[in-house]
Design an enzyme around this catalytic site. Sequence first.
Site, short mmCIF file in Angstrom:
data_model
loop_
_atom_site.label_atom_id
_atom_site.label_comp_id
_atom_site.label_asym_id
_atom_site.label_seq_id
_atom_site.Cartn_x
_atom_site.Cartn_y
_atom_site.Cartn_z
N ASN A 199 43.00 37.48 35.74
CA ASN A 199 42.80 38.42 35.47
C ASN A 199 42.13 39.45 36.08
O ASN A 199 42.70 41.29 36.43
CB ASN A 199 43.34 38.96 33.67
CG ASN A 199 44.85 38.39 33.51
OD1 ASN A 199 45.62 38.78 33.50
ND2 ASN A 199 44.43 38.54 31.81
N ASP A 208 50.54 37.14 34.46
CA ASP A 208 52.13 36.80 33.43
C ASP A 208 52.71 36.41 34.05
O ASP A 208 53.50 35.87 33.70
CB ASP A 208 52.43 38.61 33.60
CG ASP A 208 52.34 39.38 32.96
OD1 ASP A 208 51.58 39.59 31.66
OD2 ASP A 208 52.41 41.22 32.67
N ASP A 236 46.48 34.36 25.49
CA ASP A 236 46.65 32.62 26.43
C ASP A 236 46.62 31.34 25.68
O ASP A 236 46.15 30.66 25.83
CB ASP A 236 45.10 32.54 27.64
CG ASP A 236 44.53 33.03 27.17
OD1 ASP A 236 43.98 33.17 25.97
OD2 ASP A 236 43.34 32.55 28.02
#
Length: 318
Positions: A199, A208, A236
């Site tokens: 990220n 994603d 996650d």
Amino acid sequence: MNQPFEDLKMYQNFDELADDVLDFAKEILPDQMLYLSAIEAGQQRMLKIANDKADIPMVEGMQIELNQSLCKLIDFETRQPVVLEDIPNAEQLGDWRKGLEEAHVRSYLGIPIVLTSGETFGTLCAINNRVSLYEQKNVQLLQRIVRLFLYYLELERHAWKDALTGLHNRRYLTKQFEEHPGQTGAVFFLDLDGFKQVNDVYGHETGDIVLQEVAQRLRQFVREQDDAIAVRLGGDEFILHFGHADSREGWERLAEQIVTALSEWKTDYRVSTSIGIVMYDGEYRPELQALLQQADAALYAAKSLGKNTYQFYELAKK
């Protein structure tokens, strides 16, 4: 147990709405035998049938191989209906015509039911023991009925599924766990290693994509297991719940396969997974929340060992 077919039990007022769909269809094609079906993993289940015909061997609840059904002719990607008005003279069916004639099926209209995600739900179909004429306006009316039915399916899906990954959500896991009180099984609590860096470096859109790919791999694992579901808790974090007995060695083999599968990426970024495992049986089965806490403790131990591994929670017996 075929889990997607089992999922239908979670739908609120499904039977009533399915009856309404077929009632509307009967108004359009009153002389046809009509049915709603669900399709998953090459299997087709007849959910509801209207205007039964004694000489056509089809009953509600019947499950057949999709490749033995006329619905196999439907292209679910284009979502276009299949119209066969005169099966005895439909040369494209080849030798298959003989079997259909023996089953007294001489005409067929199949309309695909496909969710906005692209996932196939099933079909709305009309068949007859006589050659039929399916007027275009009637086909279009049935397609409109299917669209209305899809709105309902989408609402139900959001109630039990994670929007990003399509996996089940915690609400679904809780309900399934409560409805099988005498079960023996195991809970795998997964947390991705290195996901924060994905990220931070590549952005949340890439994050994603990673979550969706992980979900797809977990979905494949549960398809190969009895009474298994994959759940995204959030972020996650994922849960694999197995509602069947196995030895510790069996769970270890499965955990090793999952760890390996989720550490193989042909990309610039690298993620893996750590897993906490808790086993339970019918004699001593805590509430789901307690099992998740125990699995989370085992997950923490796996992380402490350097990640990309698994650990068991040693459940104390009374």
